[in-house]
Each structure stands twice: as structure tokens, then as C-alpha cells.
Design a protein around this motif. Structure first.
Motif, PDB file in Angstrom:
ATOM      1  N   GLU B 115      83.150  28.280   7.702  1.00  0.00           N
ATOM      2  CA  GLU B 115      84.099  29.494   6.891  1.00  0.00           C
ATOM      3  C   GLU B 115      83.096  30.426   6.240  1.00  0.00           C
ATOM      4  O   GLU B 115      82.561  29.766   5.151  1.00  0.00           O
ATOM      5  CB  GLU B 115      85.111  28.977   6.327  1.00  0.00           C
ATOM      6  CG  GLU B 115      86.332  28.498   7.372  1.00  0.00           C
ATOM      7  CD  GLU B 115      87.868  28.598   6.558  1.00  0.00           C
ATOM      8  OE1 GLU B 115      87.745  28.702   5.501  1.00  0.00           O
ATOM      9  OE2 GLU B 115      88.720  28.304   7.362  1.00  0.00           O
ATOM     10  N   THR B 117      83.175  33.576   3.699  1.00  0.00           N
ATOM     11  CA  THR B 117      83.866  34.358   3.115  1.00  0.00           C
ATOM     12  C   THR B 117      83.319  35.562   2.389  1.00  0.00           C
ATOM     13  O   THR B 117      82.235  35.105   1.666  1.00  0.00           O
ATOM     14  CB  THR B 117      84.888  33.640   2.040  1.00  0.00           C
ATOM     15  OG1 THR B 117      85.650  32.815   2.776  1.00  0.00           O
ATOM     16  CG2 THR B 117      85.790  34.719   1.032  1.00  0.00           C
ATOM     17  N   THR B 127      87.374  36.179   5.623  1.00  0.00           N
ATOM     18  CA  THR B 127      86.739  35.131   6.072  1.00  0.00           C
ATOM     19  C   THR B 127      86.640  35.242   7.508  1.00  0.00           C
ATOM     20  O   THR B 127      87.706  35.454   8.242  1.00  0.00           O
ATOM     21  CB  THR B 127      87.697  34.053   5.418  1.00  0.00           C
ATOM     22  OG1 THR B 127      87.750  34.110   4.347  1.00  0.00           O
ATOM     23  CG2 THR B 127      86.947  32.741   6.091  1.00  0.00           C
TER      24      THR B 127
END
Lengths: 172, 172
Positions: B115, B117, B127
Motif C-alpha cells: 500500500e 499512500t 492510497t
């Protein structure tokens, strides 16, 4: 899930052209609101020896169409390059997207080392591996022409923002 | 050899910035030949609400620097955004390239599902998976800013051609 050649090429081409279609739709709406024909966008160019807007759209489409066909080792459909109106350019983006949607990543996957020979200018060809062709030719090429179309429209006063280019109508 | 996330990201970023440096070198040579300061390029922009040339160079560098750092899950060096001259912009490209050269594809490989972001505009974040971030954010972003710099220089009369953008000094 690991990245593959096909799962890189096809989503990048498809997203770039989807966003290009979105830029054209906003340009058309702007022209309609201001009561001028969007066809006047077609001849815009940044320098006398740069290609006009019409060619930017054609070449963006061809970078995706011919690029994915070469990567897949298949024949691409041939387009006539006879667009004279903004609406015809928009249609070219749509028909390129429709053809891209018929391809599967598996047709391209694994062709990193395949020899791709492609035209460069009018009289020359160049040969690169599938991976180098995708990363250093097809991808930079499509974004060059989509960005140049964006810049021409921005200079012409069309209210576009970076989000229209980066994410288009599919923005999360 | 199969394509990997790192062997996609790093060569694409490095080639794009190498070619950007080459565009700046040609712009500087043009200015010297015509006896004007290349610093006059810095404020060029296509629309009042578009970022100027200086910002196009900064953001192209940051797309590569921050993009590869996020993909690798490491901290990127912070640059000051205090360039006021063309020579300082050229130096920013060089120092970004020097930092990119310290990275290895293995630091990024396998992070397709990580992930990521990242900031979007001033107050928001977004994200995306590592793969989507690379293909649909970092790569389109760097080419947007390199192409816009190219287009600004072309409109200003710098004698550049597509080969300078696509292949730069490393053209085969």
C-alpha cells in the motif's frame, strides 16, 4: 500477483487513451459553452515544425494500437488517418480503445526478450527487445502525445486540471 | 528474464530524467548561441493557472525521487525547491539521477501489492497498490512534466526533436 509485460502495457495504454478521450470531451463541452466549433482545436501546434493537435491524437492512438500489436506479435488494424474534424478524432480514440479491449495480457506476457522491429521516421527501422520497446519507446511515446494534446488545450483556455490527465473519469 | 516492478520503475525514471537533462543542455546551448540567458526559460508557462517551467523540472525530478522511494519503502532525500536559475534546475536533475543510481531494482521488486499512500494536492492523500501507483501515477506524472518542459522549450524556439525526448543522448 507479480507484474507482467501484458499487465503493464495494456492498462497503461488503456488508461492513457481513456483519459485522452475525457480531455477531448471536456474540450468539446468548453467549445459548446463558448459557442465555437471544437474543430478549431485541430490545427493548433506549438511550433511551425511540430505536428498539430490532430496528429497528436492520431499518434497517441497509434502508439497504443501498434505498440500492443507489436508486443503481442499480431497485426494491428489499420486506420486511415483521414480525420478532419474533432468528432472524428474523438471517434478514433474510441475505436482504438475498443480494439485494445479485445486483447488479453497473456498475449503479451513473456515476450520481454522478443525482438520488436518498428519504423522510426520515414525510412528507418529500429529493433528493441519487447521490454525495452515498451518501457523506452511505446510508453514515453503515448504520454508525449497525450500531454502535448493536454498542453495545447490548456493554452487554448480549456479548463483542465492535472487530475483530468492522471486519472480522468475513473479517479477514485 | 521477466519484467519486475523495480526493473520497470528505475529504468523508466532514469531514462526520462537523463533525457530531460539532455533537453536542458540543448536549451542552454541554444541560449548561448543566441546570446540570451537560459534563465528566461524558467518563468515560461502555457496558461496563467499552469505551473511554470521551473516547477515542471522540479516535479519531474520529484516524481522519480519520491516515486521510487515510496515504491522501495524508504525515505527520499528532501530537496529545497529553491532553484532560481536554469543552472540550478539542471543541477537538480543531476542530483536526482545520482540518487536514483544508488537504488537497486531488488528494493522495489515484489512490492506490487504494497500500500502506497501519497499526497494529492495540498491537503489530501491517496492510497494505491505499488503496481497501480507506478503505472497510473508515477509514470504518467514524470512524462507529463518532461513533455511539458519539452513543449515549452519547443514553443520558445529551441531546436529539439522527438528523438531528444525519446532516446536522448543514449539513442542507439
Amino acid at each position: 500477483m507479480s507484474i507482467t509485460l501484458g499487465s503493464t502495457a495494456l492498462p497503461v495504454f488503456t488508461t492513457a487513451l481513456t483519459n485522452l478521450g475525457h480531455l477531448l470531451d471536456k474540450a468539446q463541452a468548453h467549445a459548446e459553452a463558448r459557442k465555437f466549433s471544437p474543430d478549431v482545436f485541430c490545427a493548433m501546434r506549438f511550433a511551425p515544425d511540430m505536428l498539430p493537435f490532430t496528429a497528436q491524437i492520431r499518434i497517441a492512438c497509434d502508439a497504443a494500437k501498434n505498440g500492443s500489436a507489436r508486443l503481442a506479435g499480431i497485426e494491428a488494424p489499420k486506420f486511415e488517418d483521414n480525420e478532419t474534424t474533432f468528432a472524428e478524432l474523438r471517434e478514433r480514440v474510441s475505436k482504438t480503445l475498443a480494439w485494445l479491449a479485445t486483447l488479453q495480457p497473456a498475449q503479451i506476457d513473456g515476450r520481454e526478450a522478443a525482438e520488436i522491429t518498428f519504423p522510426v521516421g520515414r525510412d528507418a527501422t529500429r529493433t528493441l527487445s519487447g521490454q525495452a520497446y515498451l518501457l523506452h519507446w511505446a510508453i514515453p511515446n503515448i504520454f508525449f502525445h497525450v500531454t502535448t494534446a493536454y498542453d495545447l488545450l490548456r493554452q487554448a483556455g480549456v479548463p483542465l486540471g492535472k487530475a483530468d490527465y492522471l486519472a480522468g473519469p475513473n479517479a477514485g
